[in-house]
Design a protein around this motif. Structure first.
Motif, mmCIF file in Angstrom:
data_model
loop_
_atom_site.group_PDB
_atom_site.id
_atom_site.type_symbol
_atom_site.label_atom_id
_atom_site.label_comp_id
_atom_site.label_asym_id
_atom_site.label_seq_id
_atom_site.Cartn_x
_atom_site.Cartn_y
_atom_site.Cartn_z
ATOM 1 N N ASP A 151 0.863 -1.170 0.000
ATOM 2 C CA ASP A 151 0.000 0.000 0.000
ATOM 3 C C ASP A 151 0.904 1.226 0.000
ATOM 4 O O ASP A 151 1.169 1.815 1.041
ATOM 5 N N VAL A 152 1.396 1.576 -1.188
ATOM 6 C CA VAL A 152 2.268 2.732 -1.346
ATOM 7 C C VAL A 152 1.369 3.921 -1.684
ATOM 8 O O VAL A 152 0.545 3.830 -2.597
ATOM 9 N N PRO A 153 1.500 5.038 -0.965
ATOM 10 C CA PRO A 153 0.618 6.190 -1.179
ATOM 11 C C PRO A 153 0.665 6.721 -2.611
ATOM 12 O O PRO A 153 1.675 6.597 -3.307
ATOM 13 N N GLU A 154 -0.436 7.327 -3.038
ATOM 14 C CA GLU A 154 -0.539 7.922 -4.374
ATOM 15 C C GLU A 154 0.547 8.969 -4.601
ATOM 16 O O GLU A 154 1.034 9.139 -5.712
ATOM 17 N N SER A 155 0.957 9.651 -3.551
ATOM 18 C CA SER A 155 1.993 10.681 -3.676
ATOM 19 C C SER A 155 3.346 10.087 -4.078
ATOM 20 O O SER A 155 4.233 10.807 -4.525
ATOM 21 N N ALA A 156 3.507 8.777 -3.928
ATOM 22 C CA ALA A 156 4.759 8.094 -4.289
ATOM 23 C C ALA A 156 4.531 7.211 -5.518
ATOM 24 O O ALA A 156 4.977 6.072 -5.571
ATOM 25 N N LYS A 157 3.859 7.756 -6.523
ATOM 26 C CA LYS A 157 3.494 6.990 -7.716
ATOM 27 C C LYS A 157 4.712 6.368 -8.403
ATOM 28 O O LYS A 157 4.671 5.229 -8.852
#
Length: 98
Positions: free
Chosen positions: A35-41
């Motif tokens: 679950d890698v945040p959207e900010s770290a696309k």
């Protein structure tokens, strides 16, 4: 054929630090969830790319199945990119349940 200027710039980006040689294991026995945040696309893109090269198959967007154990170099690269804490690893064994 040559690599375009834009392609060369992409190859020089720091997120390439995790590029490692891949030799997938033959037995698929590991599930990787993340679950890698959207900010770290870009980090998510890197993770998907590396898992694919390791012989993993995407079951759902952040749920992958493939060979284990993962190479130490992959774990070190994921840690260096600060995505290891977003990941969970499970050993999987196929059994007859019916």
């Amino acid at each position: 054929w040559t690599v375009a200027r834009k392609g060369l710039e992409r190859l020089r980006r720091p997120e390439r630090i995790g590029r490692i040689p891949h030799q997938p294991a033959k037995t698929k026995n590991m599930m990787v969830l993340y679950d890698v945040p959207e900010s770290a696309k870009k980090k998510r893109d890197w993770l998907r790319s590396e898992l694919t090269m390791l012989g993993f198959t995407m079951l759902q967007q952040s749920n992958w199945f493939g060979p284990g154990p993962l190479p130490r170099e992959f774990i070190e690269a994921a840690n260096a990119m600060n995505v290891l804490s977003c990941m969970r690893f499970f050993s999987v064994k196929e059994e007859d349940i019916i």
